[in-house]
Design a protein around this motif. Structure first.
Motif, PDB file in Angstrom:
ATOM      1  N   PHE A 180       0.889  -1.165  -0.001  1.00 16.59           N
ATOM      2  CA  PHE A 180      -0.194   0.023  -0.018  1.00 16.59           C
ATOM      3  C   PHE A 180       0.920   1.337  -0.251  1.00 16.59           C
ATOM      4  O   PHE A 180       2.197   1.086   0.018  1.00 16.59           O
ATOM      5  N   LYS A 181       0.207   2.487   0.142  1.00 13.20           N
ATOM      6  CA  LYS A 181       1.055   3.641  -0.019  1.00 13.20           C
ATOM      7  C   LYS A 181       0.716   4.454   1.401  1.00 13.20           C
ATOM      8  O   LYS A 181      -0.417   4.661   1.628  1.00 13.20           O
ATOM      9  N   ILE A 182       1.844   5.319   1.441  1.00 14.20           N
ATOM     10  CA  ILE A 182       1.685   6.099   2.843  1.00 14.20           C
ATOM     11  C   ILE A 182       1.817   7.549   2.286  1.00 14.20           C
ATOM     12  O   ILE A 182       2.689   7.943   1.469  1.00 14.20           O
ATOM     13  N   SER A 183       0.555   8.349   2.105  1.00 14.59           N
ATOM     14  CA  SER A 183       0.432   9.554   1.428  1.00 14.59           C
ATOM     15  C   SER A 183       0.586  10.631   2.233  1.00 14.59           C
ATOM     16  O   SER A 183      -0.006  10.719   3.498  1.00 14.59           O
ATOM     17  N   VAL A 184       1.361  11.729   1.974  1.00 16.17           N
ATOM     18  CA  VAL A 184       1.866  12.664   2.919  1.00 16.17           C
ATOM     19  C   VAL A 184       1.667  14.096   2.433  1.00 16.17           C
ATOM     20  O   VAL A 184       2.363  14.040   1.062  1.00 16.17           O
ATOM     21  N   VAL A 185       0.980  14.968   2.921  1.00 15.75           N
ATOM     22  CA  VAL A 185       0.867  16.434   2.312  1.00 15.75           C
ATOM     23  C   VAL A 185       1.982  17.104   2.798  1.00 15.75           C
ATOM     24  O   VAL A 185       2.358  17.074   3.936  1.00 15.75           O
ATOM     25  N   MET A 186       2.907  17.771   1.810  1.00 20.21           N
ATOM     26  CA  MET A 186       4.084  18.571   2.191  1.00 20.21           C
ATOM     27  C   MET A 186       3.753  19.852   3.109  1.00 20.21           C
ATOM     28  O   MET A 186       3.159  20.667   2.254  1.00 20.21           O
ATOM     29  N   THR A 187       3.972  19.829   4.357  1.00 19.70           N
ATOM     30  CA  THR A 187       3.448  21.204   4.842  1.00 19.70           C
ATOM     31  C   THR A 187       5.062  21.717   5.499  1.00 19.70           C
ATOM     32  O   THR A 187       5.895  20.909   5.571  1.00 19.70           O
ATOM     33  N   ARG A 188       5.050  22.873   6.117  1.00 20.81           N
ATOM     34  CA  ARG A 188       6.214  23.373   6.892  1.00 20.81           C
ATOM     35  C   ARG A 188       6.663  22.221   7.932  1.00 20.81           C
ATOM     36  O   ARG A 188       7.794  22.253   8.320  1.00 20.81           O
ATOM     37  N   GLU A 189       5.785  21.576   8.498  1.00 24.25           N
ATOM     38  CA  GLU A 189       6.186  20.577   9.535  1.00 24.25           C
ATOM     39  C   GLU A 189       6.476  19.434   8.794  1.00 24.25           C
ATOM     40  O   GLU A 189       7.745  18.921   9.224  1.00 24.25           O
ATOM     41  N   SER A 190       5.859  18.764   7.965  1.00 23.60           N
ATOM     42  CA  SER A 190       6.537  17.569   7.386  1.00 23.60           C
ATOM     43  C   SER A 190       7.088  17.415   6.620  1.00 23.60           C
ATOM     44  O   SER A 190       8.057  16.270   6.521  1.00 23.60           O
ATOM     45  N   VAL A 191       7.737  18.331   5.741  1.00 20.96           N
ATOM     46  CA  VAL A 191       8.736  18.430   5.122  1.00 20.96           C
ATOM     47  C   VAL A 191      10.134  18.253   5.956  1.00 20.96           C
ATOM     48  O   VAL A 191      11.215  17.857   5.567  1.00 20.96           O
ATOM     49  N   GLU A 192      10.133  18.710   7.167  1.00 22.61           N
ATOM     50  CA  GLU A 192      11.229  18.421   8.036  1.00 22.61           C
ATOM     51  C   GLU A 192      11.298  16.951   8.334  1.00 22.61           C
ATOM     52  O   GLU A 192      12.164  16.649   9.173  1.00 22.61           O
ATOM     53  N   GLN A 193      10.535  16.076   8.073  1.00 23.13           N
ATOM     54  CA  GLN A 193      10.272  14.800   8.742  1.00 23.13           C
ATOM     55  C   GLN A 193      10.611  13.581   7.401  1.00 23.13           C
ATOM     56  O   GLN A 193      10.079  12.356   7.565  1.00 23.13           O
ATOM     57  N   LEU A 194      11.058  14.100   6.379  1.00 21.67           N
ATOM     58  CA  LEU A 194      11.185  13.469   5.227  1.00 21.67           C
ATOM     59  C   LEU A 194      11.717  12.166   5.482  1.00 21.67           C
ATOM     60  O   LEU A 194      11.366  11.146   5.132  1.00 21.67           O
ATOM     61  N   SER A 195      12.932  12.010   6.070  1.00 17.28           N
ATOM     62  CA  SER A 195      13.798  10.753   6.549  1.00 17.28           C
ATOM     63  C   SER A 195      12.980   9.930   7.272  1.00 17.28           C
ATOM     64  O   SER A 195      13.112   8.566   6.972  1.00 17.28           O
ATOM     65  N   ASP A 196      12.307  10.457   8.107  1.00 20.62           N
ATOM     66  CA  ASP A 196      11.210   9.600   9.176  1.00 20.62           C
ATOM     67  C   ASP A 196      10.286   8.941   8.430  1.00 20.62           C
ATOM     68  O   ASP A 196       9.794   7.641   8.569  1.00 20.62           O
ATOM     69  N   PHE A 197       9.646   9.658   7.366  1.00 19.91           N
ATOM     70  CA  PHE A 197       8.450   9.447   6.436  1.00 19.91           C
ATOM     71  C   PHE A 197       8.911   8.074   5.689  1.00 19.91           C
ATOM     72  O   PHE A 197       8.429   7.019   5.607  1.00 19.91           O
ATOM     73  N   GLU A 198      10.438   8.119   5.094  1.00 22.32           N
ATOM     74  CA  GLU A 198      11.122   7.022   4.410  1.00 22.32           C
ATOM     75  C   GLU A 198      10.994   5.801   5.113  1.00 22.32           C
ATOM     76  O   GLU A 198      10.983   4.592   4.542  1.00 22.32           O
ATOM     77  N   ALA A 199      11.573   6.193   6.357  1.00 21.96           N
ATOM     78  CA  ALA A 199      11.764   5.061   7.171  1.00 21.96           C
ATOM     79  C   ALA A 199      10.542   4.094   7.642  1.00 21.96           C
ATOM     80  O   ALA A 199      10.617   3.130   7.780  1.00 21.96           O
ATOM     81  N   LEU A 200       9.202   4.969   7.722  1.00 23.10           N
ATOM     82  CA  LEU A 200       8.151   4.439   8.142  1.00 23.10           C
ATOM     83  C   LEU A 200       7.527   3.561   7.048  1.00 23.10           C
ATOM     84  O   LEU A 200       7.083   2.500   7.322  1.00 23.10           O
ATOM     85  N   ALA A 201       7.575   4.199   5.938  1.00 26.08           N
ATOM     86  CA  ALA A 201       7.286   3.196   4.890  1.00 26.08           C
ATOM     87  C   ALA A 201       7.966   2.023   4.651  1.00 26.08           C
ATOM     88  O   ALA A 201       7.567   0.979   4.173  1.00 26.08           O
ATOM     89  N   LYS A 202       9.508   2.272   4.874  1.00 25.21           N
ATOM     90  CA  LYS A 202      10.360   0.755   4.784  1.00 25.21           C
ATOM     91  C   LYS A 202       9.857  -0.128   5.587  1.00 25.21           C
ATOM     92  O   LYS A 202       9.856  -1.356   5.419  1.00 25.21           O
ATOM     93  N   SER A 203       9.477   0.331   7.059  1.00 19.00           N
ATOM     94  CA  SER A 203       9.110  -0.514   7.802  1.00 19.00           C
ATOM     95  C   SER A 203       7.929  -1.484   7.690  1.00 19.00           C
ATOM     96  O   SER A 203       7.538  -2.484   8.130  1.00 19.00           O
ATOM     97  N   TYR A 204       7.006  -0.849   6.831  1.00 18.55           N
ATOM     98  CA  TYR A 204       5.667  -1.544   6.500  1.00 18.55           C
ATOM     99  C   TYR A 204       5.724  -2.476   4.926  1.00 18.55           C
ATOM    100  O   TYR A 204       4.898  -2.800   4.623  1.00 18.55           O
TER     101      TYR A 204
END
Length: 344
Positions: free
Chosen positions: A97-121
């Protein structure tokens, strides 16, 4: 018409009582289905049923890698609901499946963590742009990434061609090498939106009469897609307008028309997030008192098929039915958050 998939958005599409009936019908006709969901309706039983359907693509939406960040935007408890849905899909053997993230001023600072989260699933990460459309109009000034953040996002994406973006960030290609993805505005070219009463719009982010191409009940979708004057115009080469003197125009093509329209900029002007900086100049010179607003609710007001009509409680759900085209009487769009894009 060689349509190979449909994307069902919302609001939350799984609140429809006939949701599974609709997607199973489409798949039986060899039309794949993508849908974006907040995950609240994907319990263990629903996950198993979804896993049994072929040609199905699911995007779970979160707006932060942790509950504190995501819930500030999507509402308290939304992050935990999304993570439960991810767990249930994984345990049911749904697949990627896909993890879909809208880029905001906060989420754009968490890119590496999102990448790790997707990899974990074992999931795919899909990033999408915050556009000033629907409810995004009210929060865009506060939440959209800064110029410096967008530049960092561009270089991050360049190094990760497997991260999906659809047509979200083609305006960033003005910085140099084009990003992976559609890399042009697909409105009226490869995508459009059909709302619940059959109106066809150029894209999911321009729900406004200025971008209404027709209605499927007036001769069918094929007639709208092939004969609409709006779509014909969108398929012609664009006018560079105010961007004519910019050497990056061939790369970004002036950016997103929805972003320009709802921030009060001319369609032949620069994108409000122009990576060269012209958008910021244009925003300072606009008339904020005349900003266009998205059209109202596009839901049916009648009964769900096979059920008796009941009065709708204030603030309650709007049942959707297939039948005559009803009047529109609601004041808030359920189309907010719809994410329609192509995968390369």
């Amino acid at each position: 018409m060689q349509i190979f998939y449909v994307n069902i958005g919302g609001g939350e599409p799984m609140i429809r009582r006939d949701f599974f009936e609709l997607i199973e019908h489409a798949v039986s006709r060899h039309v794949g289905v993508k849908f974006s969901t907040n995950g609240t309706r994907i319990d263990q039983a629903a996950a198993r049923r979804l896993a049994a359907i072929d040609y199905l693509d699911i995007q779970i939406s979160i707006d932060g890698v942790d509950a504190a960040t995501s819930d500030r935007i999507r509402g308290e408890g939304s992050y935990d609901s999304a993570r439960r849905a991810m767990d249930n899909l994984r345990d049911a053997g749904f697949g990627q499946f896909k993890i879909s993230v809208v880029m905001t001023r906060e989420s754009v600072e968490q890119l590496s963590d999102f990448e790790a989260l997707a990899k974990s699933y074992g999931a795919e990460l899909r990033l999408t742009r915050l556009r000033p459309s629907g409810r995004g109009v009210a929060v865009w000034n506060e939440l959209h990434p800064s110029l410096e953040q967008n530049r960092r996002l561009y270089h991050w994406l360049l190094n990760r061609p497997n991260v999906l973006t659809g047509d979200s960030f083609f305006h960033l290609s003005a910085l140099g090498r084009p990003l992976e993805g559609l890399n042009l505005c697909g409105a009226g070219r490869v995508v459009c939106l059909i709302d619940p009463v059959g109106d066809v719009y150029a894209c999911p982010f321009v729900i406004h009469d200025e971008f209404l191409a027709g209605n499927v009940r007036d001769g069918g979708f094929g007639a709208v897609w092939t004969e609409s004057e709006l779509f014909r115009t969108l398929r012609e080469p664009g006018n560079a307008g105010a961007c004519a003197s910019c050497g990056a125009y061939d790369a970004c093509r002036g950016g997103c028309m929805a972003a320009k329209f709802f921030t009060g900029l001319p369609l032949d002007g620069p994108d409000p997030e122009c990576i060269v900086g012209y958008g910021e100049q244009a925003l300072r010179g606009r008339d904020v008192l005349t900003l266009p607003k998205p059209d109202g609710d596009h839901s049916h007001g009648g009964p769900v098929r096979g059920q008796a009509s009941k009065p709708r409680a204030a603030g309650g759900p709007v049942p959707v039915t297939i039948g005559h085209r009803p009047d529109r009487g609601c004041d808030e769009s359920p189309l907010v958050g719809l994410q329609l894009s192509s995968r390369t």
